[in-house]
Design a protein around this motif. Sequence first.
Motif, mmCIF file in Angstrom:
data_model
loop_
_atom_site.group_PDB
_atom_site.id
_atom_site.type_symbol
_atom_site.label_atom_id
_atom_site.label_comp_id
_atom_site.label_asym_id
_atom_site.label_seq_id
_atom_site.Cartn_x
_atom_site.Cartn_y
_atom_site.Cartn_z
ATOM 1 N N HIS A 125 1.033 -1.454 0.116
ATOM 2 C CA HIS A 125 -0.048 -0.396 0.059
ATOM 3 C C HIS A 125 0.847 1.152 -0.031
ATOM 4 O O HIS A 125 0.749 2.453 1.033
ATOM 5 C CB HIS A 125 -0.432 -0.261 1.157
ATOM 6 N N GLU A 127 0.732 3.689 -1.511
ATOM 7 C CA GLU A 127 -0.042 5.077 -1.926
ATOM 8 C C GLU A 127 -0.811 5.628 -0.328
ATOM 9 O O GLU A 127 -0.839 6.317 -0.519
ATOM 10 C CB GLU A 127 -1.772 4.636 -2.510
ATOM 11 N N CYS A 163 4.702 5.290 -7.962
ATOM 12 C CA CYS A 163 3.595 5.449 -7.275
ATOM 13 C C CYS A 163 3.364 6.637 -6.666
ATOM 14 O O CYS A 163 2.142 7.052 -6.355
ATOM 15 C CB CYS A 163 2.872 4.086 -6.425
ATOM 16 N N HIS A 164 4.648 7.596 -6.110
ATOM 17 C CA HIS A 164 4.784 8.408 -5.035
ATOM 18 C C HIS A 164 4.672 10.095 -5.897
ATOM 19 O O HIS A 164 4.115 10.846 -5.670
ATOM 20 C CB HIS A 164 6.156 8.621 -4.362
#
Length: 195
Positions: A125, A127, A163-164
């Motif tokens: 996870h 995010e 993602c970041h």
Amino acid sequence: RQSYTGKSVIWISYVVYGIVYNPFVFAAWTLKDFKIHLYKEGIRIEMIKNIIFDVGNVLFSYRWHEMLVEFGLTDEEAKTAGEKIFNQNIWLEMDLGNITTKEAIARYAERLPEYKELTAWFISHPEKMPVPRTRVWQQIKQLKEMGYKIYLLSNYSEELFSCHVKDAEFMNYIGGKVVSYELHIANPDPAIYTA
């Protein structure tokens, strides 16, 4: 690739890596402070052409502790678990691009079986982890408009970096990047600065 050494570079990070000038925590500074700092260091503003930003704890804060509490740990348990997770070289191997997140989850399960479910959830996870420092993002935009070239240099795994930054506005102003997973070299290895 852009070489990140030389007198035309300012490195912005929490950690002193010994590049060019003493770095400073830009997140807490205004552009006026930036100019004052250069003046005090004897650096003429026109000497600076390139500015390098780290990502972690500069462009993002991280809420890893809060994530572990959300999983169900107490504050003290979260602190202990975080120390064990990040002190393993498994995280560094991810940053170096030597293993995938899936492989990291398997290694944590072997190395820290008591945290098997926790580490699998935590790594799966990404995010939930970053907290944007939007004030710094705005300053990056202003610096770009002032004519500076903006670069990134950071330790990150491929999956977490993608993602970041995928929706991060500051990426619109970045002229280049060096991320540890791309080169299999991590800060503070001197080789990453001339890659």
